[in-house]
Design a protein around this motif. Sequence first.
Motif: not given
Length: 318
Positions: A13-17, A25-26, A45-51, A59-65
Amino acid sequence: MTDHTSQPLEVLVLAGGLSHEREVSIRSGRRVAESLRAAGAAATLRDLDAGLLDYLDSARPDVVWPLLHGSTGEDGSVRDLLSLADVAFVGSDSAGARSTWFKPVAKSLMERAGARTPASVTLPQSLFRQVGATAVLERVLDRLPLPLVVKPASGGSALGVTVVTDPALLPQAMVHCFSYGETALIERAVHGTEVAVSVVDTGDGPRALPAVEIVTDGPYDYDARYNAGRTEYFAPARLAPAQLDAAHRIAVLAHEQLGLAQLSRTDLIVDADGTAWYLESNVAPGMTETSLFPQAVQAANLSMDALYHDLALAGARR
């Protein structure tokens, strides 16, 4: 992709930015991640960042939300990035997101498809600097009678939006709008019942969830949307069956005409004559405790956890 018969669905799950809507968003991301875990998914849960790209490669998740609100989250750019990374994601592709993000384009596409949408003009800030604000605004007032709604041509959460009932206040509304974006959409205000209709598609075609009626003590602005107490919601909306059907049809029409996928939300006004007016659509609806999409899910008597898992699975299989 993970074999979901034996292992949990892995969802990022991508949130923040870095938009004005970061905190919303968070909050949305946290609630969706919690629901996915409750449904048995392995949600991160992960933020949008340089990594991010390195993380996706390893990690190769099945899907990104993508639950990023604001420009990069909804203008198609993050979805293009996810496609470049060769990972599946929930929701509309970049083309659908771009068509929806720029409200004047979405309005034009919906009008061509037969929907009613308020008369409007779209003007960039650069034009005001070249031609002169006073001359431009005089022509606007000649063309569009008050009251008017001034809002950024791209954006969400009602940031930069002003309802103008006095011509003397139009310049101030433009300044406020341009603080959130380069281009302004000036639209004739339509009076009536404000409703939001969410649409979901888990693989069997888009279907509308019950319309949510919005009643505020003033403009439905950022504070009214995300701080409890200022707004009252009715789900389903208190409209006649024919009016509800019309609102639902327009929301599904928007989902199809704008090229959207899995989930969307369309905002409308139903006037005193029962006409449903299309305002705008959203490819990343808010998922906070006061957001409209979760309220529609509850009104449909659906399990939030199960629906979110189904949406993530549909994105993974796409």
